[in-house]
Design a protein around this motif. Structure first.
Motif, PDB file in Angstrom:
ATOM      1  N   LEU A 534      -3.569  13.152  -4.219  1.00 67.80           N
ATOM      2  CA  LEU A 534      -3.534  11.738  -4.588  1.00 67.80           C
ATOM      3  C   LEU A 534      -4.878  11.286  -4.881  1.00 67.80           C
ATOM      4  O   LEU A 534      -5.223  10.730  -6.008  1.00 67.80           O
ATOM      5  N   ALA A 535      -5.631  11.364  -3.819  1.00 68.77           N
ATOM      6  CA  ALA A 535      -7.174  11.015  -3.770  1.00 68.77           C
ATOM      7  C   ALA A 535      -8.090  11.941  -4.660  1.00 68.77           C
ATOM      8  O   ALA A 535      -9.100  11.324  -5.174  1.00 68.77           O
ATOM      9  N   SER A 536      -7.609  13.153  -5.070  1.00 58.93           N
ATOM     10  CA  SER A 536      -8.403  13.959  -6.099  1.00 58.93           C
ATOM     11  C   SER A 536      -8.031  13.597  -7.273  1.00 58.93           C
ATOM     12  O   SER A 536      -8.728  13.988  -8.366  1.00 58.93           O
ATOM     13  N   TRP A 537      -7.045  12.716  -7.993  1.00 58.73           N
ATOM     14  CA  TRP A 537      -6.629  12.164  -9.106  1.00 58.73           C
ATOM     15  C   TRP A 537      -6.583  13.308 -10.154  1.00 58.73           C
ATOM     16  O   TRP A 537      -6.883  13.086 -11.377  1.00 58.73           O
ATOM     17  N   GLU A 538      -5.995  14.317  -9.519  1.00 65.44           N
ATOM     18  CA  GLU A 538      -5.447  15.320 -10.629  1.00 65.44           C
ATOM     19  C   GLU A 538      -4.280  14.978 -11.448  1.00 65.44           C
ATOM     20  O   GLU A 538      -4.042  15.344 -12.477  1.00 65.44           O
ATOM     21  N   ASP A 539      -3.733  14.141 -10.849  1.00 62.60           N
ATOM     22  CA  ASP A 539      -2.500  13.575 -11.609  1.00 62.60           C
ATOM     23  C   ASP A 539      -3.031  12.009 -11.680  1.00 62.60           C
ATOM     24  O   ASP A 539      -2.505  11.267 -10.871  1.00 62.60           O
ATOM     25  N   PRO A 540      -3.413  11.481 -12.834  1.00 61.49           N
ATOM     26  CA  PRO A 540      -3.776  10.138 -12.840  1.00 61.49           C
ATOM     27  C   PRO A 540      -2.503   8.972 -12.700  1.00 61.49           C
ATOM     28  O   PRO A 540      -2.712   8.163 -11.885  1.00 61.49           O
ATOM     29  N   PHE A 541      -1.541   9.495 -13.195  1.00 61.89           N
ATOM     30  CA  PHE A 541      -0.233   8.454 -13.035  1.00 61.89           C
ATOM     31  C   PHE A 541       0.236   8.321 -11.645  1.00 61.89           C
ATOM     32  O   PHE A 541       0.361   7.242 -11.199  1.00 61.89           O
ATOM     33  N   LYS A 542       0.323   9.429 -11.054  1.00 58.36           N
ATOM     34  CA  LYS A 542       0.687   9.212  -9.628  1.00 58.36           C
ATOM     35  C   LYS A 542      -0.538   8.472  -8.828  1.00 58.36           C
ATOM     36  O   LYS A 542      -0.144   7.818  -7.774  1.00 58.36           O
ATOM     37  N   SER A 543      -1.299   8.742  -8.904  1.00 56.27           N
ATOM     38  CA  SER A 543      -2.654   8.092  -8.111  1.00 56.27           C
ATOM     39  C   SER A 543      -2.757   6.725  -8.486  1.00 56.27           C
ATOM     40  O   SER A 543      -2.974   5.754  -7.350  1.00 56.27           O
ATOM     41  N   ARG A 544      -2.442   6.298  -9.805  1.00 55.68           N
ATOM     42  CA  ARG A 544      -2.378   4.942  -9.901  1.00 55.68           C
ATOM     43  C   ARG A 544      -1.226   4.347  -9.299  1.00 55.68           C
ATOM     44  O   ARG A 544      -1.471   3.176  -8.779  1.00 55.68           O
ATOM     45  N   VAL A 545      -0.278   4.863  -9.480  1.00 48.26           N
ATOM     46  CA  VAL A 545       0.967   4.164  -8.600  1.00 48.26           C
ATOM     47  C   VAL A 545       0.694   4.140  -7.124  1.00 48.26           C
ATOM     48  O   VAL A 545       1.124   3.013  -6.413  1.00 48.26           O
ATOM     49  N   PHE A 546       0.170   4.914  -6.492  1.00 48.65           N
ATOM     50  CA  PHE A 546      -0.174   4.975  -5.189  1.00 48.65           C
ATOM     51  C   PHE A 546      -1.041   3.841  -4.762  1.00 48.65           C
ATOM     52  O   PHE A 546      -1.038   3.122  -3.981  1.00 48.65           O
ATOM     53  N   LEU A 547      -2.112   3.700  -5.692  1.00 49.57           N
ATOM     54  CA  LEU A 547      -3.308   2.544  -5.532  1.00 49.57           C
ATOM     55  C   LEU A 547      -2.781   1.400  -5.620  1.00 49.57           C
ATOM     56  O   LEU A 547      -3.067   0.508  -4.830  1.00 49.57           O
ATOM     57  N   PHE A 548      -1.868   1.253  -6.897  1.00 50.20           N
ATOM     58  CA  PHE A 548      -1.402  -0.169  -6.944  1.00 50.20           C
ATOM     59  C   PHE A 548      -0.474  -0.657  -5.822  1.00 50.20           C
ATOM     60  O   PHE A 548      -0.264  -1.833  -5.214  1.00 50.20           O
ATOM     61  N   SER A 549       0.525   0.593  -5.405  1.00 49.96           N
ATOM     62  CA  SER A 549       1.329   0.174  -4.137  1.00 49.96           C
ATOM     63  C   SER A 549       0.381  -0.277  -2.699  1.00 49.96           C
ATOM     64  O   SER A 549       0.997  -1.127  -2.398  1.00 49.96           O
ATOM     65  N   ILE A 550      -0.674   0.440  -2.530  1.00 50.68           N
ATOM     66  CA  ILE A 550      -1.487  -0.142  -1.366  1.00 50.68           C
ATOM     67  C   ILE A 550      -1.894  -1.569  -1.580  1.00 50.68           C
ATOM     68  O   ILE A 550      -1.917  -2.487  -0.681  1.00 50.68           O
ATOM     69  N   LEU A 551      -2.572  -1.843  -2.718  1.00 50.59           N
ATOM     70  CA  LEU A 551      -3.046  -3.251  -3.022  1.00 50.59           C
ATOM     71  C   LEU A 551      -1.943  -4.238  -2.927  1.00 50.59           C
ATOM     72  O   LEU A 551      -2.343  -5.290  -2.661  1.00 50.59           O
ATOM     73  N   PHE A 552      -0.714  -4.000  -3.455  1.00 50.08           N
ATOM     74  CA  PHE A 552       0.503  -4.858  -3.476  1.00 50.08           C
ATOM     75  C   PHE A 552       0.793  -5.045  -1.872  1.00 50.08           C
ATOM     76  O   PHE A 552       1.157  -6.258  -1.684  1.00 50.08           O
ATOM     77  N   LEU A 553       0.809  -4.110  -1.025  1.00 48.34           N
ATOM     78  CA  LEU A 553       1.376  -4.363   0.195  1.00 48.34           C
ATOM     79  C   LEU A 553       0.011  -5.374   0.780  1.00 48.34           C
ATOM     80  O   LEU A 553       0.219  -6.124   1.867  1.00 48.34           O
ATOM     81  N   LEU A 554      -1.220  -5.011   0.797  1.00 52.27           N
ATOM     82  CA  LEU A 554      -2.329  -5.588   1.155  1.00 52.27           C
ATOM     83  C   LEU A 554      -2.170  -7.305   0.806  1.00 52.27           C
ATOM     84  O   LEU A 554      -2.176  -8.206   1.205  1.00 52.27           O
ATOM     85  N   TYR A 555      -1.950  -7.325  -0.683  1.00 51.36           N
ATOM     86  CA  TYR A 555      -1.669  -8.728  -1.222  1.00 51.36           C
ATOM     87  C   TYR A 555      -0.541  -9.499  -0.498  1.00 51.36           C
ATOM     88  O   TYR A 555      -0.817 -10.755  -0.125  1.00 51.36           O
ATOM     89  N   ARG A 556       0.527  -8.820  -0.115  1.00 51.15           N
ATOM     90  CA  ARG A 556       1.696  -9.621   0.393  1.00 51.15           C
ATOM     91  C   ARG A 556       1.578  -9.709   1.962  1.00 51.15           C
ATOM     92  O   ARG A 556       2.428 -10.300   2.688  1.00 51.15           O
ATOM     93  N   GLY A 557       0.635  -8.946   2.446  1.00 55.31           N
ATOM     94  CA  GLY A 557       0.681  -8.851   3.899  1.00 55.31           C
ATOM     95  C   GLY A 557       1.471  -7.847   4.499  1.00 55.31           C
ATOM     96  O   GLY A 557       2.029  -7.972   5.782  1.00 55.31           O
TER      97      GLY A 557
END
Length: 710
Positions: A534-557
């Protein structure tokens, strides 16, 4: 008396043994006011009354007056009466200089053990049934085993008249009453050593042989200490020679090698190099000072090669480089192990003295325990050829260092010494009485026993005018020291069971160990590969989903609930496995072996660096297998671990994470400050002891064609 028994007994032994068997019948003819008293117990009470020069009524009244009422209940009345009379009589008998060599003393103490084990008629009948069922007589079995004369005399004698034997509990209650015979810390291990060839029951012939061997050794060492002018060193006040080895002991000091004589005393280790006609001046290695001394087993060999496991390494601030003492032995390393044990015992005794800052009588009492322990070790080792295992040492301070919760034993010993010091300061006489744990019938301790036998640990001006009589035995109840030993032994059983699993899962080949680690870490390695993907961004779609998930968890606490969820999941998994695997054997973990290596590659792995790496890998393998056993809920500690994870999960869910992080950092940073150092060391020891008793999950190396699918 059978022919075999007369064959193994001499004339003196025959007469004394007949006296022992006939004495019970003669003494039991006199009636005693206690009902249901067994014949042997009745005999002991009458013999103790004669030793104490008291009538039966006076002895009985003394028991009623001195022993608390809750120890005079009908259930244990007879046994406590036997203990009381035995302790009182042994207090007198132990004052005689030759009591260890006296046949009457050995018969008396052995009968006391028999009386303690069967104090009343009901217990005696139950004991007879138990002994008969555990020792069935069968002539066919004797024919199958062959002639008795081809076995050792001790083992054969122990098979004669098997009913006249005593068990562990009886020996542990009576033997420590005489400090020279046994120590309350090591009495259980001493019994195991004496009964190693008699099926866990102590025969009188073995017991008498042990006492005679101990007496001869004490007399011999007393004569050696009195002729210290034969050695090239001067003994200080209170220093006693414990053993001397004149058999080609080699001292390796750097590049120099010298044969000579090695002598161990209660304070130091002396090496005298061999000269032309006699020995040279001795080199002293002081074991009583705080010089950061280290003693351990070591390998030696020609030209520095580490080939033979027959040496002891000594290192301290007083020597520039480590000293290696090599003990010549054609086969095995038992002689080296013996010397290593007694040197370590003296070192640990002085370490105990320095830790608690003992002075005068307390210091000499601690040294006396170590000295008598070494003499008992020699008395058992030479005639019985018994070598103790890891937790079976009969050296008190070595055992306290090895046993789990051994520090509790040393703390109890220090409390006993403090009680002794209080009695000296208050001039309270011969009895040490405590409201919480009354001492009834105190007997001579180690210092008094050695002093009576002619070993002068104290200067003449320091010797008290009266006898030193501070006991560590209690009528009807175990003393705090024995309680601490029993608790530690119970804890060590789990450690021994877990240790047995280590040898089953240890793999010598480093490649196989790496293969085991690789298979054990397979889930984590797959997770790491996923994160790397996921960190290598070989699959951009999966990498974006993982990134937005982490940001959402941080935003919601919700990120703070990640660790609680993990701990709850692990705890639920462990509880589920605990419920699912009840009564089932542990699942074997199969490992695919690595490819074979050539001979050249195997030889290159013999280097010291690779050998050290191999040891570290083995340790890591065992640690991972222990974690697997905990996760699958095989050890008994799994519910406690799971409950602890639940508590930690609740703490993470209730308290802000930043506060918990601050507490963790504060804990780590202040762990070694002087105020917290003792408690931190104790906590670390408890964690290590808990970890050591966790068994490792079993593994099995699969065949090469086996493919492990996940």
């Amino acid at each position: 008396m059978s022919f075999l028994e007369r064959f193994f007994l001499g004339d003196d032994e025959k007469t004394a043994t007949n006296t022992a068997y006939m004495g019970i019948e003669e003494d039991s003819a006199v009636l005693f006011p206690v009902p249901n008293l067994s014949p042997v117990a009745d005999s002991i009470v009458h013999r103790c009354s004669r030793i104490l020069m008291l009538s039966i009524d006076q002895l009985h009244q003394s028991f009623e007056a001195e022993v608390p009422e809750h120890w005079r209940q009908p259930k244990d009345y007879a046994r406590n009466l036997v203990e009381y009379c035995s302790y009182k009589a042994l207090r007198i008998e132990a004052k005689r200089l030759d009591h260890l060599d006296d046949k009457e003393f050995s018969l008396l103490t052995f009968d006391m053990m028999l009386a303690w084990e069967a104090p009343d008629t009901d217990t005696e009948s139950l004991l007879k049934e138990k002994v008969c069922s555990s020792n069935p007589e069968s002539e066919d079995d004797d024919d199958d085993e062959g002639s008795l004369f081809y076995e050792s005399a001790t083992r054969t004698a122990s098979q004669i008249d098997g009913k006249k034997t005593v068990g562990l509990e009886a020996f542990a209650r009576i033997a420590p009453a005489c400090a020279a015979v046994a120590d309350p810390i090591t009495v259980h291990n001493l019994f195991d050593a004496l009964t190693s060839c008699s099926g866990g029951r102590l025969h009188y012939l073995i017991y008498d042989k042990y006492l005679k061997s101990l007496y001869k050794l004490l007399q011999s060492m007393k004569n050696v200490s009195g002729k210290s002018n034969n050695y090239k060193f001067n003994l200080t006040d209170g220093e006693i020679i414990l053993d001397s080895d004149t058999k080609s002991v080699m001292q390796h000091n750097g590049t120099s090698t010298k044969p000579g004589r090695l002598t161990l005393t209660s304070h130091a280790l002396y090496f005298e190099a061999s000269g032309i006609a006699s020995y040279d001046k001795a080199v002293k290695y002081d074991l009583s000072k705080d010089l950061r001394q280290v003693v351990k087993r070591e390998l030696t060999g020609p030209w520095g090669a580490r080939l033979f496991d027959k040496a002891v390494m000594y290192k301290s601030d007083s020597v520039a480089e480590p000293i290696f003492l090599e003990f010549s032995q054609f086969s095995g390393h038992s002689h080296r192990d013996y010397w290593f044990s007694i040197i370590q015992e003296v070192l640990n005794a002085h370490k105990f003295i320095r830790k608690y800052k003992l002075k005068r009588f307390q210091k000499e009492e601690a040294l006396s325990k170590a000295i008598l322990g070494i003499f008992r070790y020699r008395a058992v080792k030479n005639p019985f050829h018994s070598t103790p295992s890891h937790f079976k040492s009969i050296l008190a301070f070595n055992l306290a260092e090895k046993l789990p919760k051994g520090d509790k034993i040393l703390e109890a010993l220090y409390s006993h010494l403090e009680l002794m010091q209080m009695e000296f300061q208050n001039h309270a006489g011969l009895l040490a009485i405590s409201e919480e744990m009354p001492l009834v019938g105190p007997l001579p301790d180690s210092l008094y026993a050695l002093t009576r036998m002619g070993f002068l640990l104290l200067r003449k001006e320091d010797n008290p005018a009266n006898d030193i009589l501070v006991g560590n035995v209690h009528v009807g109840k175990t003393c705090p020291l024995q309680t601490a030993v029993r608790e530690s032994f119970c804890y060590s059983n789990s450690v021994e069971a877990a240790r047995a699993t280590f040898y089953q899962v240890k793999v010598e080949d480093i490649n196989t160990n790496l293969a085991v680690i690789k298979d054990l870490l397979f889930p984590l390695s797959e997770m790491g590969k996923l994160l790397q993907f996921l960190a290598s961004w070989e699959d951009p779609f999966k990498s974006r989903v993982f990134l937005f998930s982490i940001l959402f968890l941080l935003y919601r606490g919700w990120i703070w609930y990640t660790m609680p969820c993990i701990f709850f999941s692990l705890a639920l998994c462990m509880f589920w496995h605990k419920h699912h695997n009840i009564g089932k054997p542990a699942e074997v973990f199969r490992v695919s072996p690595p490819p074979s290596r050539s001979a050249v590659e195997l030889l290159s792995m013999l280097q010291d660096g690779v050998s050290q790496l191999q040891t570290n890998v083995q340790t890591g393998t065992i640690a991972l297998l222990k974690l697997r056993a905990l996760l699958l809920a095989f050890p008994q500690t799994t519910p406690h671990v799971a409950a602890s994870l639940v508590i930690v999960a609740v703490a993470f869910s209730m308290a802000p994470f930043r506060y918990l992080l601050a507490l963790v950092l504060l804990e780590v940073y202040t762990r070694r400050m002087p105020l917290r150092k003792p408690s931190s060391e104790k906590l670390e020891r408890r964690v290590k002891e808990w970890w050591s008793r966790i068994p490792a999950a079993p593994i099995q190396i699969a065949n090469p064609e086996y493919n492990n699918s996940r």
